[in-house]
Motif scaffolding. Sequence first.
Motif, PDB file in Angstrom:
ATOM      1  N   LEU A   2       0.818  -1.198   0.000  1.00 10.25           N
ATOM      2  CA  LEU A   2       0.000   0.000   0.000  1.00 10.25           C
ATOM      3  C   LEU A   2       0.856   1.254   0.000  1.00 10.25           C
ATOM      4  CD1 LEU A   2      -2.848  -0.989   2.469  1.00 10.25           C
ATOM      5  CD2 LEU A   2      -3.119  -0.421   0.055  1.00 10.25           C
ATOM      6  N   LYS A  71      -3.324   1.537  -8.917  1.00  9.46           N
ATOM      7  CA  LYS A  71      -4.157   0.824  -7.938  1.00  9.46           C
ATOM      8  C   LYS A  71      -4.605  -0.534  -8.472  1.00  9.46           C
ATOM      9  CE  LYS A  71      -5.880   4.994  -5.664  1.00  9.46           C
ATOM     10  NZ  LYS A  71      -7.030   5.910  -5.490  1.00  9.46           N
ATOM     11  N   ILE A  72      -4.986  -0.593  -9.760  1.00 10.19           N
ATOM     12  CA  ILE A  72      -5.466  -1.870 -10.291  1.00 10.19           C
ATOM     13  C   ILE A  72      -4.291  -2.840 -10.456  1.00 10.19           C
ATOM     14  CG2 ILE A  72      -5.302  -1.502 -12.800  1.00 10.19           C
ATOM     15  CD1 ILE A  72      -8.343  -2.917 -10.903  1.00 10.19           C
ATOM     16  N   SER A  73      -3.102  -2.319 -10.752  1.00 17.18           N
ATOM     17  CA  SER A  73      -1.914  -3.172 -10.850  1.00 17.18           C
ATOM     18  C   SER A  73      -1.555  -3.732  -9.481  1.00 17.18           C
ATOM     19  CB  SER A  73      -0.736  -2.372 -11.417  1.00 17.18           C
ATOM     20  OG  SER A  73      -1.011  -1.918 -12.718  1.00 17.18           O
ATOM     21  N   TYR A  74      -1.587  -2.872  -8.487  1.00 19.11           N
ATOM     22  CA  TYR A  74      -1.352  -3.313  -7.110  1.00 19.11           C
ATOM     23  C   TYR A  74      -2.342  -4.415  -6.735  1.00 19.11           C
ATOM     24  CZ  TYR A  74      -2.611  -3.196  -2.159  1.00 19.11           C
ATOM     25  OH  TYR A  74      -2.971  -3.537  -0.889  1.00 19.11           O
ATOM     26  N   HIS A  75      -3.606  -4.228  -7.119  1.00 19.91           N
ATOM     27  CA  HIS A  75      -4.641  -5.206  -6.777  1.00 19.91           C
ATOM     28  C   HIS A  75      -4.352  -6.555  -7.436  1.00 19.91           C
ATOM     29  CE1 HIS A  75      -8.465  -6.558  -5.323  1.00 19.91           C
ATOM     30  NE2 HIS A  75      -8.931  -6.791  -6.540  1.00 19.91           N
ATOM     31  N   PHE A  76      -3.867  -6.537  -8.666  1.00 27.65           N
ATOM     32  CA  PHE A  76      -3.544  -7.801  -9.340  1.00 27.65           C
ATOM     33  C   PHE A  76      -2.340  -8.473  -8.695  1.00 27.65           C
ATOM     34  CE2 PHE A  76      -0.896 -10.053 -12.437  1.00 27.65           C
ATOM     35  CZ  PHE A  76      -1.753 -11.097 -12.771  1.00 27.65           C
ATOM     36  N   LYS A  78      -1.094  -8.318  -5.808  1.00 21.42           N
ATOM     37  CA  LYS A  78      -1.226  -8.786  -4.426  1.00 21.42           C
ATOM     38  C   LYS A  78      -1.972 -10.127  -4.354  1.00 21.42           C
ATOM     39  CE  LYS A  78      -5.665  -6.864  -2.891  1.00 21.42           C
ATOM     40  NZ  LYS A  78      -6.345  -6.044  -1.880  1.00 21.42           N
ATOM     41  N   GLN A  79      -2.504 -10.597  -5.485  1.00 21.21           N
ATOM     42  CA  GLN A  79      -3.210 -11.867  -5.501  1.00 21.21           C
ATOM     43  C   GLN A  79      -2.244 -13.026  -5.267  1.00 21.21           C
ATOM     44  OE1 GLN A  79      -6.616 -11.856  -5.729  1.00 21.21           O
ATOM     45  NE2 GLN A  79      -6.366  -9.618  -5.792  1.00 21.21           N
ATOM     46  N   ILE A 147     -10.631  -9.729 -12.499  1.00 22.90           N
ATOM     47  CA  ILE A 147     -10.581  -8.680 -11.480  1.00 22.90           C
ATOM     48  C   ILE A 147     -11.446  -7.525 -11.979  1.00 22.90           C
ATOM     49  CG2 ILE A 147      -9.107  -6.921 -10.394  1.00 22.90           C
ATOM     50  CD1 ILE A 147      -6.873  -8.932 -10.330  1.00 22.90           C
ATOM     51  N   PHE A 150     -10.312  -4.305 -14.242  1.00 24.03           N
ATOM     52  CA  PHE A 150      -8.932  -4.433 -14.716  1.00 24.03           C
ATOM     53  C   PHE A 150      -8.848  -4.175 -16.222  1.00 24.03           C
ATOM     54  CE2 PHE A 150      -5.182  -6.514 -16.329  1.00 24.03           C
ATOM     55  CZ  PHE A 150      -4.215  -6.320 -15.351  1.00 24.03           C
TER      56      PHE A 150
END
Length: 363
Positions: A2, A71-76, A78-79, A147, A150
């Motif tokens: 984050l 933010k969307i890259s971070y979300h991917f 972190k999977q 996602i 995405f």
Amino acid sequence: MLNAVSTLTKQTNTSATSNHEIPLIDIAPLIDKSYYQSKCLNQIKKACSQTGFFAIKNHGIKHKTYEDLLKISYHFFKQTESFKRKYQIGSTSSHCGYVPFTENGLYDDESNVRLYEAFDLSLDLPKSDHDHQKGNIFYGPNIWPDIPHFKQIVSDYFQRARNLSHVLTSAFENILDMPSGHMLSKMQKPTSQLRLIHYIENPHYQDQVDINMGAHTDYELFTILFSNERGLQTQNLKGQWIDVPVFKNALTINIGDMLEVWSGGQFKSNLHRVNNLGIERFSFPYFASLDYDTIVEPWKLASTTASLSKYPPIKAGEHLLQQVTRDFAYLRKQLSERSNPFLAQQNLALNPFQNTVLQSLGE
């Protein structure tokens, strides 16, 4: 992770080692087609003939676009590893998808333990385009992770970067005294790629020479780069490694192999690398490229007899494929197993453009 997302709004105006060898250029005159274009073009020309790197501001892409992409890259990323590997590159006929830490390239100067992963995509085309090219791995449909938003966010950025690449291509045409639209006409179905790269934090970082991504040139026309942290380096006219500044609300542009050929060597496709500074970093390069079958050779009005002999004609897509094969273990595996008839015709020859600016000037 984050903390890495929040750094988007905390970018500094210079990198750790400030220098004036990589200029920040206001390209508003190019966007607006104003009276002041000539000054802007002269600044770009000077940068391209020296380090081959420059930064641009007032480029027309809003700050929020990068916030959303980050933010969307971070979300991917972190999977879980199992989730990401469902979309692993090489699982489809097109060269797109998740690039794991194990998908290493042939870089002698890279750290033993790779500390970055990525998600790669190209122009989203029907499967029929891939089949028609009989092995052109850059044409075809992208693979999209499950996602929310995405695909929408990443596709939107891809198109905005592509639009900006057209503005810059027109500028290069002008600088090289080409007819308007000469290069653009060969970018109708380009092999352009976007990479979402995640460099992970390294708590064991010790010094300034721990290379995260090895020294290389880019293989296409030019690159449009956004990154949220320092770490990128290139070479100056003395062959010394210098930090590429991270300017607030700006993008980094660097010349690729194909534009060096087209300029007859006036523009430099310079070596660059990523230093591992122990911090988490996101990097989003858009590689502006040409239609696969485009034959590139020095533009005669901008070249000398010596440069015409130095740069033989090159097919843009084949040069890209040959060098990308060096970068991806799954492609090298296909090459060794001869499981891909098209790849079987390639070899792993070193990139002829992978030399220093100093060496180029000394010839």
